[in-house]
Design a protein around this motif. Structure first.
Motif, PDB file in Angstrom:
ATOM      1  N   HIS A 174       0.834  -1.204   0.000  1.00 24.00           N
ATOM      2  CA  HIS A 174       0.000   0.000   0.000  1.00 24.00           C
ATOM      3  C   HIS A 174       0.872   1.260   0.000  1.00 24.00           C
ATOM      4  O   HIS A 174       0.512   2.262  -0.633  1.00 24.00           O
ATOM      5  CB  HIS A 174      -0.929  -0.005   1.208  1.00 24.00           C
ATOM      6  N   LEU A 175       1.982   1.222   0.702  1.00 27.14           N
ATOM      7  CA  LEU A 175       2.881   2.385   0.710  1.00 27.14           C
ATOM      8  C   LEU A 175       3.441   2.640  -0.685  1.00 27.14           C
ATOM      9  O   LEU A 175       3.581   3.800  -1.104  1.00 27.14           O
ATOM     10  CB  LEU A 175       4.017   2.157   1.712  1.00 27.14           C
ATOM     11  N   ASP A 176       3.779   1.562  -1.407  1.00 24.67           N
ATOM     12  CA  ASP A 176       4.290   1.733  -2.770  1.00 24.67           C
ATOM     13  C   ASP A 176       3.228   2.322  -3.695  1.00 24.67           C
ATOM     14  O   ASP A 176       3.534   3.132  -4.575  1.00 24.67           O
ATOM     15  CB  ASP A 176       4.769   0.384  -3.323  1.00 24.67           C
ATOM     16  N   ALA A 177       1.959   1.928  -3.502  1.00 27.42           N
ATOM     17  CA  ALA A 177       0.892   2.367  -4.399  1.00 27.42           C
ATOM     18  C   ALA A 177       0.415   3.785  -4.086  1.00 27.42           C
ATOM     19  O   ALA A 177       0.193   4.595  -4.995  1.00 27.42           O
ATOM     20  CB  ALA A 177      -0.281   1.388  -4.330  1.00 27.42           C
ATOM     21  N   VAL A 178       0.256   4.119  -2.799  1.00 24.99           N
ATOM     22  CA  VAL A 178      -0.319   5.410  -2.410  1.00 24.99           C
ATOM     23  C   VAL A 178       0.741   6.491  -2.316  1.00 24.99           C
ATOM     24  O   VAL A 178       0.491   7.651  -2.622  1.00 24.99           O
ATOM     25  CB  VAL A 178      -1.085   5.265  -1.078  1.00 24.99           C
ATOM     26  N   GLU A 219      13.618   5.884   5.502  1.00 21.08           N
ATOM     27  CA  GLU A 219      14.090   5.817   4.120  1.00 21.08           C
ATOM     28  C   GLU A 219      13.238   6.657   3.178  1.00 21.08           C
ATOM     29  O   GLU A 219      13.755   7.330   2.275  1.00 21.08           O
ATOM     30  CB  GLU A 219      14.081   4.350   3.669  1.00 21.08           C
ATOM     31  N   ARG A 220      11.896   6.675   3.399  1.00 23.09           N
ATOM     32  CA  ARG A 220      10.989   7.364   2.473  1.00 23.09           C
ATOM     33  C   ARG A 220      10.463   8.688   3.034  1.00 23.09           C
ATOM     34  O   ARG A 220       9.612   9.326   2.401  1.00 23.09           O
ATOM     35  CB  ARG A 220       9.817   6.456   2.137  1.00 23.09           C
ATOM     36  N   ASN A 221      10.905   9.097   4.222  1.00 22.96           N
ATOM     37  CA  ASN A 221      10.440  10.336   4.850  1.00 22.96           C
ATOM     38  C   ASN A 221       8.921  10.352   5.026  1.00 22.96           C
ATOM     39  O   ASN A 221       8.237  11.323   4.676  1.00 22.96           O
ATOM     40  CB  ASN A 221      10.883  11.563   4.042  1.00 22.96           C
ATOM     41  N   ILE A 222       8.404   9.268   5.569  1.00 26.41           N
ATOM     42  CA  ILE A 222       6.968   9.161   5.837  1.00 26.41           C
ATOM     43  C   ILE A 222       6.738   9.371   7.334  1.00 26.41           C
ATOM     44  O   ILE A 222       7.292   8.634   8.157  1.00 26.41           O
ATOM     45  CB  ILE A 222       6.416   7.784   5.416  1.00 26.41           C
ATOM     46  N   ALA A 223       5.952  10.371   7.684  1.00 22.60           N
ATOM     47  CA  ALA A 223       5.554  10.541   9.082  1.00 22.60           C
ATOM     48  C   ALA A 223       4.620   9.388   9.451  1.00 22.60           C
ATOM     49  O   ALA A 223       3.595   9.179   8.794  1.00 22.60           O
ATOM     50  CB  ALA A 223       4.859  11.877   9.281  1.00 22.60           C
ATOM     51  N   THR A 224       4.975   8.642  10.490  1.00 21.45           N
ATOM     52  CA  THR A 224       4.265   7.415  10.827  1.00 21.45           C
ATOM     53  C   THR A 224       3.764   7.475  12.260  1.00 21.45           C
ATOM     54  O   THR A 224       4.511   7.850  13.173  1.00 21.45           O
ATOM     55  CB  THR A 224       5.183   6.190  10.657  1.00 21.45           C
ATOM     56  N   VAL A 225       2.513   7.108  12.443  1.00 23.09           N
ATOM     57  CA  VAL A 225       1.916   7.038  13.781  1.00 23.09           C
ATOM     58  C   VAL A 225       1.458   5.604  14.007  1.00 23.09           C
ATOM     59  O   VAL A 225       0.624   5.084  13.248  1.00 23.09           O
ATOM     60  CB  VAL A 225       0.737   8.005  13.937  1.00 23.09           C
ATOM     61  N   LEU A 226       1.996   4.967  15.040  1.00 23.96           N
ATOM     62  CA  LEU A 226       1.644   3.597  15.400  1.00 23.96           C
ATOM     63  C   LEU A 226       0.755   3.623  16.638  1.00 23.96           C
ATOM     64  O   LEU A 226       1.093   4.280  17.633  1.00 23.96           O
ATOM     65  CB  LEU A 226       2.896   2.761  15.681  1.00 23.96           C
ATOM     66  N   VAL A 227      -0.348   2.934  16.585  1.00 24.78           N
ATOM     67  CA  VAL A 227      -1.205   2.791  17.754  1.00 24.78           C
ATOM     68  C   VAL A 227      -0.751   1.562  18.525  1.00 24.78           C
ATOM     69  O   VAL A 227      -0.553   0.489  17.944  1.00 24.78           O
ATOM     70  CB  VAL A 227      -2.683   2.660  17.351  1.00 24.78           C
TER      71      VAL A 227
END
Length: 476
Positions: A174-178, A219-227
């Motif tokens: 999904h990360l690759d597609a979006v 690596e991709r500079n994605i802000a990530t929030v983990l619950v």
């Protein structure tokens, strides 16, 4: 036939594969296989694995050319680590300005407190204002269920993508597609990867999934929030290394019977770790509370016995909080001491001090009930003086002036001790219209050099002096 012995034989044996056992639930490593983990008590969670390599490595590590050479700190740009606002003001306050691209945030809280609701609002605000898509991956709900919540909150946007997955490989797909700028994963305990041993939610799986997501985010500079889930003690579930891997750890707190919710910073590599954000839950979702002090006060038409206002510090934020006390009838045996939102041990200490250091106040055989207003929990010693005045006011049927605040810690000899951030507390009380304040010695305007507008600040040395001064102000 000769047996192998000596250092060479020992080194050869140490390189041979050897069995090891590890609990998949808590990470404990017993010396042999057992049906029940002796550390956490889980049945059938001990698995066998094979460890290779020397027990004590004696090899010399040779140097190699690094991928990027070290540079002087003055030549390194800080722009990539600049925070981007999420659009949710109170969350930005706790994060230190917003989410940093490539940063990984762990948000933990009890079930039903509102984690998914808050992050869905954050994802919608990010999609609407950042110019990059946001992706919400749910491992606990279907996309239809998330859509219904988003529709109720008014959080629909074309750049907000939803997916329901439990496999790490599918999440990466999904990360690759979006190609999102923000990833929300709800929750990390529900995601697994086939290449790792253990059940989903176990120590091994959570560690591997989190490490992979952190690597991808950087690596991709994605802000990530983990619950993250929490244990019954309120701690983040899973291995402790989970909190070390991420950049920010936030705790989402709140009573299910109250609309107040708080996001408390525990670890923050990009800002202060003691900030607190306040929110209000309602039928339409969740909203930020820029000025939550009104939730913890009761407006009376006239002064009422058994109440006193203090100023509590939640992180760097000063919150006016009302303390109420009710003195019951005399009972035989051990009277009840019931608290709500306060520390029961500190209440017992304050009652003992009042019984010993004041006249006309008998409490040893009477029931005492003490509580805060609005669902806030106040456990800091700075509320001791307000608790003492509320109890004395209820016991003596003496109404305290409604525009008075009391700040200070009470010692066992009845003295009022200094507490921190008194100027900030007084400034907040003056802003909300309070005219009188009782503070410990050395905390008044003459000592600090800070005088709140339209407020009379009096330093009191002990509980008896505080009661006398409060009675004097109430009579004016």
């Amino acid at each position: 036939m000769t047996s192998r012995s000596g250092p060479r034989a020992t080194a050869a044996r140490s390189r041979e594969p050897r069995p090891a056992f590890e609990c998949d639930a808590c990470g404990h490593q017993p010396p042999k296989w057992v049906g029940r983990c002796p550390e956490c008590g889980e049945w059938g969670s001990v698995i066998e694995s094979t460890l290779t390599g020397p027990v004590v490595s004696g090899r010399v590590v040779s140097s190699r050319m690094p991928a990027e050479p070290a540079r002087p700190i003055s030549t390194i740009s800080a722009a990539p680590a600049k925070a981007r606002p999420t659009g949710v003001a109170e969350l930005d306050r706790v994060l230190g300005g917003g989410l940093v691209p490539g940063a990984v945030v762990l948000l933990a809280g009890e079930p039903g407190v509102g984690k998914s609701t808050l992050l869905l609002d954050v994802a919608q605000q990010w999609a609407a204002g950042s110019g990059t898509p946001s992706l919400v991956v749910s491992g606990e709900e279907s996309v239809s269920q998330v859509r219904l919540r988003a529709e109720r909150m008014g959080a629909l946007h074309d750049q907000l993508y939803l997916a329901a997955e439990n496999d790490l490989g599918a999440v990466l797909g999904h990360l690759d597609a979006v190609k999102p700028g923000l990833l929300v994963l709800d929750s990390v305990q529900t995601i697994s990867t086939p290449g790792t041993e253990g059940v989903p939610g176990g120590v091994t799986q959570v560690r591997a999934v989190t490490a992979a997501l952190v690597s991808i985010a950087k690596e991709r500079n994605i802000a990530t929030v983990l619950v993250g889930h929490v244990t019954k003690d309120g701690q983040v579930a899973g291995p402790r290394v989970l909190e070390h891997l991420v950049d920010v750890v936030l705790h989402f707190e709140g009573d299910k019977h109250s609309s107040l919710r708080m996001v408390r910073g525990v670890k923050n590599r990009f800002g202060a770790a003691d900030e607190v954000g306040c929110f209000e839950m309602h039928e339409g979702g969740i909203t930020s509370l820029a000025d939550p002090s009104g939730l913890f006060l009761t407006r009376y038409a006239e002064a009422v016995p058994g109440t006193c206002v203090t100023v509590a510090m939640e992180g760097r934020r000063a919150l006016l909080t009302e303390v109420q006390a009710l003195i019951g009838a005399t009972v035989a045996g051990s009277p009840r001491r019931t608290v709500s939102g306060l520390d029961g041990a500190r209440l017992a200490m304050v009652l003992a001090v009042l019984q010993r250091r004041t006249e006309r106040l008998t409490l040893h055989d009477r029931e005492v009930f003490a509580a805060t207003v609005g669902g806030i929990r106040v456990v800091e010693p700075a509320a001791d003086l307000a608790v003492a005045l509320a109890v004395a006011s209820g016991g003596l049927n003496l109404a305290i002036a409604p525009r008075l605040v009391a700040i200070g810690e009470v010692g066992l000899t009845g003295e009022v001790r200094r507490v921190g951030a008194v100027p900030r507390r007084l400034a907040e009380a003056a802003r909300l219209g309070f005219r009188f304040a009782l503070v410990p010695p050395g905390c008044g305007p003459e000592s600090t050099g800070v005088k709140p507008e339209n407020m009379r600040v009096t330093e009191v040395t002990d509980v008896r002096a505080a009661l006398q001064w409060a009675a004097k102000v109430s009579a004016e």
